[in-house]
Design an enzyme around this catalytic site. Structure first.
Site, short mmCIF file in Angstrom:
data_model
loop_
_atom_site.label_atom_id
_atom_site.label_comp_id
_atom_site.label_asym_id
_atom_site.label_seq_id
_atom_site.Cartn_x
_atom_site.Cartn_y
_atom_site.Cartn_z
N LYS A 1 -4.27 -7.63 -2.68
CA LYS A 1 -5.53 -8.19 -2.12
C LYS A 1 -5.87 -9.57 -2.68
O LYS A 1 -6.93 -9.77 -3.29
CB LYS A 1 -6.70 -7.24 -2.40
CG LYS A 1 -6.57 -5.86 -1.79
CD LYS A 1 -7.86 -5.08 -1.94
CE LYS A 1 -7.78 -3.68 -1.40
NZ LYS A 1 -6.97 -2.75 -2.18
N ARG B 1 -5.79 9.85 -3.35
CA ARG B 1 -6.16 11.08 -4.05
C ARG B 1 -5.94 12.38 -3.29
O ARG B 1 -5.55 13.37 -3.93
CB ARG B 1 -7.61 10.95 -4.56
CG ARG B 1 -7.71 9.95 -5.71
CD ARG B 1 -9.12 9.43 -5.91
NE ARG B 1 -9.54 8.57 -4.82
CZ ARG B 1 -10.71 7.92 -4.77
NH1 ARG B 1 -11.57 8.08 -5.75
NH2 ARG B 1 -11.00 7.14 -3.76
#
Ligand code: C5P
Length: 237
Positions: free
Chosen positions: A65, A215
């Site tokens: 990013k 996750r």
């Protein structure tokens, strides 16, 4: 890059050892997971982690990013282009000149380059936060579409956005413009810090090209089963 729907696992681990231990569980799986290496792992383990995961035969999305002045981003992308990744990214908020410079830096002398996509608004950002903290007072979908259009005008290959926005991005920027969507949770799963989320099945229905799942796979006691479930829901309809 091949736009065939795929599940990208966010390998958000703090060390190379933890990452290899995780990936070892997928040995013998018919499908090699596409891996996302983000800031945590890259800053902990450096470029060697990219080379090693590539040697193991995985496709890689290097999710760093970038967001800086155009010259810095261009030179950084030139360095990153030497790593044989399949996809990398930056923040569309850096503006069109930065995105164009990034593309230039990323393109190797032989004309090849990894796919380059732009983050629109993080999937952890709600419209309320965007308006009250960032002082961007337009509706969130409008901001996302405008950032996506800027990325397309700069020559990028796609965007990172919420799965809920994927259909509209394709409508605005075309079917060939890639949508890579984090913010994925299985039905009944814990949202954590994510706000604009949906399930793998729904993301497929809306038209995401790639889902990024962290996750729900990495924190599952049986990550291989969780990965298979994501693939079954997202890729096999
Ligand atoms: O664990 P979880 O599934 O929420 O992980 C999502 C991953 O996608 C994280 O690595 C996060 O950095 C990344 N990501 C995101 N939203 C964006 C861009 C990237 O959640 N807009």
């Amino acid at each position: 890059m091949d736009m065939k729907r795929d599940v990208i696992i966010a390998c958000d681990f703090a060390s190379a050892e933890a990452t290899y231990a995780f990936l070892d569980k997928f040995e013998g799986e018919p499908r090699k997971p596409f891996c996302k290496i983000g800031m945590e792992l890259y800053y902990a383990a450096g470029p060697e982690i990219v080379r090693e995961i590539k040697r193991r035969g995985h496709k890689i999305f290097l999710d760093l990013k970038l967001h800086d002045i155009p010259n810095t981003v261009k030179k950084t992308m030139a360095v990153l282009s030497q790593l044989d990744v399949d996809m990398t990214n930056l923040h569309a908020a850096g503006g069109r000149a930065m995105m164009e410079a990034a593309l230039e830096g990323l393109t190797r002398p032989d004309g090849t380059r990894p796919a380059l996509i732009a983050v629109t608004q993080l999937t952890s950002t709600s419209e309320e936060v965007m308006q009250k903290e960032l002082l961007i007072d337009r509706p969130l979908p409008e901001v996302v579409m405008s950032y996506a259009a800027n990325a397309k005008a700069a020559g990028l290959d796609g965007v990172v956005c919420s799965p809920l926005e994927a259909a509209k991005v394709h409508e605005t920027c075309g079917d060939d413009f890639m949508t890579v969507t984090p913010g994925i949770r299985f039905a009944g799963g814990d949202a954590g810090d994510q706000k604009r989320i949906t399930t793998p099945a729904k993301a497929a229905e809306i038209g995401s090209n790639f889902i990024v799942v962290g996750r729900p796979i990495t924190a599952d006691p049986d990550p291989v089963a969780a990965y298979r479930r994501a693939v079954a829901e997202f890729c096999e309809e």
